[in-house]
Every structure is written in C-alpha cells, then in structure tokens.
Design an enzyme around this catalytic site. Sequence first.
Site, PDB file in Angstrom:
ATOM      1  CE  LYS A  87     -19.206  14.037   1.990  1.00  0.00           C
ATOM      2  NZ  LYS A  87     -18.466  13.557   0.813  1.00  0.00           N
ATOM      3  CG  ASP A  88     -19.133  13.838   7.549  1.00  0.00           C
ATOM      4  OD1 ASP A  88     -18.709  12.938   6.806  1.00  0.00           O
ATOM      5  OD2 ASP A  88     -18.731  15.008   7.502  1.00  0.00           O
ATOM      6  NE  ARG A 138     -19.337   8.993  -2.341  1.00  0.00           N
ATOM      7  CZ  ARG A 138     -19.011  10.040  -3.085  1.00  0.00           C
ATOM      8  NH1 ARG A 138     -19.330  10.068  -4.364  1.00  0.00           N
ATOM      9  NH2 ARG A 138     -18.352  11.068  -2.569  1.00  0.00           N
ATOM     10  NE  ARG A 139     -15.664  12.319  -3.276  1.00  0.00           N
ATOM     11  CZ  ARG A 139     -15.595  13.181  -2.268  1.00  0.00           C
ATOM     12  NH1 ARG A 139     -14.560  13.173  -1.455  1.00  0.00           N
ATOM     13  NH2 ARG A 139     -16.577  14.056  -2.072  1.00  0.00           N
ATOM     14  NE  ARG A 156      -8.541  11.032   7.212  1.00  0.00           N
ATOM     15  CZ  ARG A 156      -8.569  10.646   8.481  1.00  0.00           C
ATOM     16  NH1 ARG A 156      -8.025   9.501   8.824  1.00  0.00           N
ATOM     17  NH2 ARG A 156      -9.150  11.387   9.406  1.00  0.00           N
ATOM     18  NE  ARG A 162      -8.992  15.418   2.860  1.00  0.00           N
ATOM     19  CZ  ARG A 162      -9.746  14.342   2.755  1.00  0.00           C
ATOM     20  NH1 ARG A 162     -10.250  14.000   1.588  1.00  0.00           N
ATOM     21  NH2 ARG A 162     -10.024  13.609   3.803  1.00  0.00           N
ATOM     22  CB  CYS A 249     -19.650   7.141   7.146  1.00  0.00           C
ATOM     23  SG  CYS A 249     -18.035   7.022   7.904  1.00  0.00           S
TER      24      CYS A 249
HETATM   25  C1  DPM Z   1     -17.724  11.050   4.034  1.00  0.00           C
HETATM   26  C2  DPM Z   1     -16.875  10.816   2.946  1.00  0.00           C
HETATM   27  C3  DPM Z   1     -15.999  11.928   2.885  1.00  0.00           C
HETATM   28  C4  DPM Z   1     -16.352  12.803   3.955  1.00  0.00           C
HETATM   29  C5  DPM Z   1     -16.921   9.622   2.054  1.00  0.00           C
HETATM   30  C6  DPM Z   1     -17.502   9.886   0.673  1.00  0.00           C
HETATM   31  C7  DPM Z   1     -14.901  12.140   1.900  1.00  0.00           C
HETATM   32  C8  DPM Z   1     -13.599  11.506   2.319  1.00  0.00           C
HETATM   33  C9  DPM Z   1     -12.516  11.713   1.303  1.00  0.00           C
HETATM   34  C10 DPM Z   1     -18.812  10.191   4.513  1.00  0.00           C
HETATM   35  N1  DPM Z   1     -17.381  12.218   4.647  1.00  0.00           N
HETATM   36  O1  DPM Z   1     -17.860  10.994   0.279  1.00  0.00           O
HETATM   37  O2  DPM Z   1     -17.606   8.901  -0.104  1.00  0.00           O
HETATM   38  O3  DPM Z   1     -12.762  12.098   0.160  1.00  0.00           O
HETATM   39  O4  DPM Z   1     -11.376  11.458   1.634  1.00  0.00           O
HETATM   40  C11 DPM Z   1     -16.719  15.296   4.105  1.00  0.00           C
HETATM   41  C12 DPM Z   1     -16.621  16.381   3.178  1.00  0.00           C
HETATM   42  C13 DPM Z   1     -17.796  17.129   3.320  1.00  0.00           C
HETATM   43  C14 DPM Z   1     -18.542  16.543   4.326  1.00  0.00           C
HETATM   44  C15 DPM Z   1     -15.483  16.661   2.277  1.00  0.00           C
HETATM   45  C16 DPM Z   1     -15.601  16.045   0.883  1.00  0.00           C
HETATM   46  C17 DPM Z   1     -18.199  18.390   2.570  1.00  0.00           C
HETATM   47  C18 DPM Z   1     -19.385  18.176   1.634  1.00  0.00           C
HETATM   48  C19 DPM Z   1     -20.729  18.080   2.325  1.00  0.00           C
HETATM   49  C20 DPM Z   1     -15.741  14.141   4.337  1.00  0.00           C
HETATM   50  N2  DPM Z   1     -17.852  15.454   4.800  1.00  0.00           N
HETATM   51  O5  DPM Z   1     -16.411  15.165   0.609  1.00  0.00           O
HETATM   52  O6  DPM Z   1     -14.818  16.505   0.030  1.00  0.00           O
HETATM   53  O7  DPM Z   1     -20.947  18.759   3.342  1.00  0.00           O
HETATM   54  O8  DPM Z   1     -21.574  17.345   1.853  1.00  0.00           O
END
Ligand code: DPM
Length: 320
Positions: A87-88, A138-139, A156, A162, A249
């Site tokens: 997702k990143d 999104r959330r 952050r 967190r 993203c």
């Molecule tokens: C991206 C988002 C977030 C990450 C945006 C989203 C969460 C940011 C936040 C694109 N990357 O999800 O709408 O909540 O402040 C990220 C996480 C993981 C990968 C952590 C998370 C782990 C889960 C995975 C940060 N990137 O989402 O809690 O590997 O799929």
Amino acid sequence: MSVSSPSRTIRIGSRKSQLALVQTHWVQAELQKHFPEITFEVEAISTQGDKILDVALAKIGDKGLFTKELEVGMLSRETDLAVHSLKDLPTNLPEGLMLGCITTRVNPADALVVNSKHQGQSLETLPEGAVIGTSSLRRLAQLRHHFPHLAFKDVRGNVNTRLAKLDAGEYDGIILAVAGLERLGMSDRIHQVIPPEISLHAVGQGALGIECREGDTEILEVIKVLEDIPTRDRTLAERAFLRELEGGCQVPIGVNTSIEGENLTLIGMVASLDGQTLIKDQMTGETAAAESLGQQLAHKLRQQGADAILAEIFAQIQRQ
Ligand code: DPM
C-alpha cells in the site's frame, strides 16, 4: 552471473522501521529456503517518510515518500530488490523499475486500538467527542461518515510510537492496520476489527510488493517463488482503480476485493473529508482482466461525482 553460481549475493533494500524490517527479514528467510546457494543480505535505508515526522502526511502528499531512497539504491545497483508494504508503493513506478512480485495477503482490515480506560467500548459506544488518532484520510472520511460523534486527530510515527501516545492518554483510540499489528506480534492490542461495511481498506493493504529493476530476469526468477496469484489479481485490480482515479497514497479511497471461482469482485469508494459524501460501487469480472475491472470501476465512480470530490480534497490540502 547465473542464479546457481555459488558466490552469488543478492542485496535486499528495506526501510528501517521495525515493521519494514520484520517484513524484509521474512522475504529474506523465504528466499533463503528456496535458494540455499545464494546469499541474501538486507540493507536498511532511511526514507524521507521516516525522517519527516512533524508534518501531516496528507500535506506532504508526495508519492513515493517511503520508497524513493530504496528505488535509488536499486537503480544505482547497490541493492537488487526492495520489499515494501504494497500500500506504500505508488501505482506508477520510476522508469527502470517494476513490481516484480506480490506476496500472499494477510487480513487487510483496519483495527481499532483503545486506551485501557475504554476497554469494553467499540467505535459505536465510545463517548461523544472521544479522540481517535489517524493520519489516513481514508480512515478519517469513512469513520466520520459512520460515527459523527467521534473527534479525529493526526498521529504520526511508527506503530510503537503511536501505541505509546495512545497509552499516554493523548488519544482515546487509534486506527491501525490489522496486518501491521499481526506482523509485529501485537495482535493482542487489536480491540475491534473494523468490518468493510464501515472501513474499506487501502489499495494493496496487507500484501507485500517486491520491486526490482525492469527486465532483471535473474532477480525476477528468484522472487517469483513468493508470488501469490489470487493476491496479485486482487491487488492489480485495486491498483488499477487507484491509478485511474489519479490518487496518490494519501486520498480517501478505499477498496475491498474477493475471488469466487474465475470471478473477481471489486468494491471501491471515494469520500469527502467531512464524511458527508461517500460514493461507493462495485463490479465483478474475470480475474484474467483484473486491471481492466479496476479501470472500469473508476470510470463508474467518476460518473457518480468522484472527480469533484477528489478535486475539492486536493484544493483543501493545498490551503492548509
Ligand atoms: C498508507 C496509509 C497508511 C500507511 C494510508 C491509509 C496509514 C497512515 C495512518 C498509504 N500507508 O491506509 O489510508 O493511519 O496514519 C502503513 C501501515 C502499514 C503499511 C500502517 C497502518 C502496515 C499494513 C500493511 C502506513 N503502511 O496502516 O496502520 O502492510 O498493509
């Protein structure tokens, strides 16, 4: 040098966060099992996203915030591949690089983690004005839509930071991916797994993407052993949907996918930041045409007003 050459070393780039390293070491161990004659080394690299911790993610908005330094490493041949949370990984990659492999997805849902004073509560029952930490638009948009009684605040830092802020009482609850908590061995912190009816997950959430140099057949042959075809079909549809909507993203775009026999169903949504407008639809088609399905669903949402919502969000972020 051929794959079977005894002196071959393959270098894997990773971000330095604990979660990134857990993921990369998993890939390293799996590849090592399949290719005992090759040496796999991990190179931990700091990315811009790891360094800028005081600015809201949405404001930085740069695609590839967590991937760029790893990509430079591959292009300069210091590393041969990079492991990312899918997702990143932006939907358009720099020239000379490609998404070489998508691994098996774990649970892609979002989770609520609460401060201990709220044990026994859920999103529905948390008190009026309870502060939920998330930096994901999104959330934010989806939860505002369903739970207007809650308040939201940016958070952050890596998962451990967190959780520490949550435990210190800065937030009543925070939202994190189930996948990240599970990989870190922190499943016990999951208080509520949020169903897709409330929060559609991010594109690619829960899967790992392995990036490599375009046309590097030797590396492609090695990483192919970790490819999971159903996950690949699902996430290619999701990524095509996001690409077609031109989302970076950090946009309030959520998805859900499922496979039944030859058919793939993709649910997609775009929401306004205040959660007032939420456009959601779904399409089913053959798994063989996953990317085309993603594009078609994007067009369908466009016709229902998705473009106007995204343009307004972009303007709002610029004004902040
Ligand atoms: C991206 C988002 C977030 C990450 C945006 C989203 C969460 C940011 C936040 C694109 N990357 O999800 O709408 O909540 O402040 C990220 C996480 C993981 C990968 C952590 C998370 C782990 C889960 C995975 C940060 N990137 O989402 O809690 O590997 O799929």
